[in-house]
Write a protein that holds these residues in place. Structure first.
Motif, short mmCIF file in Angstrom:
data_model
loop_
_atom_site.label_atom_id
_atom_site.label_comp_id
_atom_site.label_asym_id
_atom_site.label_seq_id
_atom_site.Cartn_x
_atom_site.Cartn_y
_atom_site.Cartn_z
N LEU A 1 -15.72 -4.46 1.24
CA LEU A 1 -14.78 -3.85 1.00
C LEU A 1 -14.66 -3.08 0.06
O LEU A 1 -12.83 -2.59 -0.17
N SER A 2 -15.77 -2.68 -0.61
CA SER A 2 -15.47 -1.17 -1.10
C SER A 2 -15.11 -0.04 -0.44
O SER A 2 -14.36 0.78 -0.87
N ILE A 3 -15.55 0.07 0.82
CA ILE A 3 -14.14 1.22 1.82
C ILE A 3 -13.46 1.03 2.45
O ILE A 3 -12.80 2.02 1.97
N SER A 4 -12.77 -0.79 2.30
CA SER A 4 -11.37 -1.24 2.53
C SER A 4 -10.77 -0.46 1.87
O SER A 4 -9.93 0.20 1.48
N GLN A 5 -11.55 -0.94 0.37
CA GLN A 5 -10.71 -0.04 -0.83
C GLN A 5 -10.92 1.29 -1.17
O GLN A 5 -9.46 1.58 -1.09
N ASN A 6 -11.55 2.07 -0.63
CA ASN A 6 -11.51 3.42 -0.72
C ASN A 6 -9.86 3.92 0.19
O ASN A 6 -9.21 4.99 0.05
N LEU A 7 -10.17 3.36 1.62
CA LEU A 7 -9.55 3.78 2.32
C LEU A 7 -7.99 3.11 2.19
O LEU A 7 -7.22 3.88 2.03
N ALA A 8 -7.68 2.55 1.33
CA ALA A 8 -6.51 1.45 1.29
C ALA A 8 -5.99 2.71 -0.26
O ALA A 8 -4.71 2.97 -0.21
#
Length: 141
Positions: free
Chosen positions: A105-112
């Motif tokens: 989820l953190s990686i997804s948030q960073n991507l966003a």
């Protein structure tokens, strides 16, 4: 931390995991101090070593890769941050940790955030960022 790293390298040079952990902590401190270029060099090296030692799907390697994406983003290296998160970290984290794991989820948030904050982002990039964040919020519940 720099002194600890030097002593560890001198007396426990065989303990590469410990050395990498200290380097990771030092890179985190440099990032917090705004010394992004120094942190970037250290983060690149530690991420590459973790991947070489443990494999790209190892949680510690994924965590270090996530830190690297943050520093890349803070350094204005938007495309590199996006590629690392999207092409390497998300697939590895999803496969080994699962879609609902806090690191995934953190990686997804960073991507966003990378897609949203990039000065050259298109409207489609911003819409993709919004979709990713909505998914992250949904999964965190």
């Amino acid at each position: 931390l720099e002194a600890t790293l030097a002593l560890t390298r001198r007396h426990w040079s065989h303990d590469e995991r410990n050395i990498l952990s200290i380097q990771t902590n030092l890179a985190h401190c440099l990032t917090r101090l705004g010394r992004h270029n120094e942190a970037l060099v250290l983060n690149r090296g530690t991420y590459a070593r973790w991947v070489a030692i443990m494999g790209a799907s190892n949680e510690e390697a994924i965590l270090n890769g996530t830190s690297l994406t943050v520093v890349l983003r803070q350094s204005g290296r938007w495309e590199e941050a996006r590629k690392l998160a999207q092409d390497q970290l998300l697939p590895a984290a999803g496969q080994s940790l699962g879609a609902d794991h806090h690191l995934t989820l953190s990686i997804s948030q960073n991507l966003a955030l990378t897609l949203r904050d990039n000065p050259t982002s298109t409207r489609d990039d911003v819409l993709e960022a919004e979709t990713i964040m909505q998914d992250v919020i949904q999964r965190q519940r």
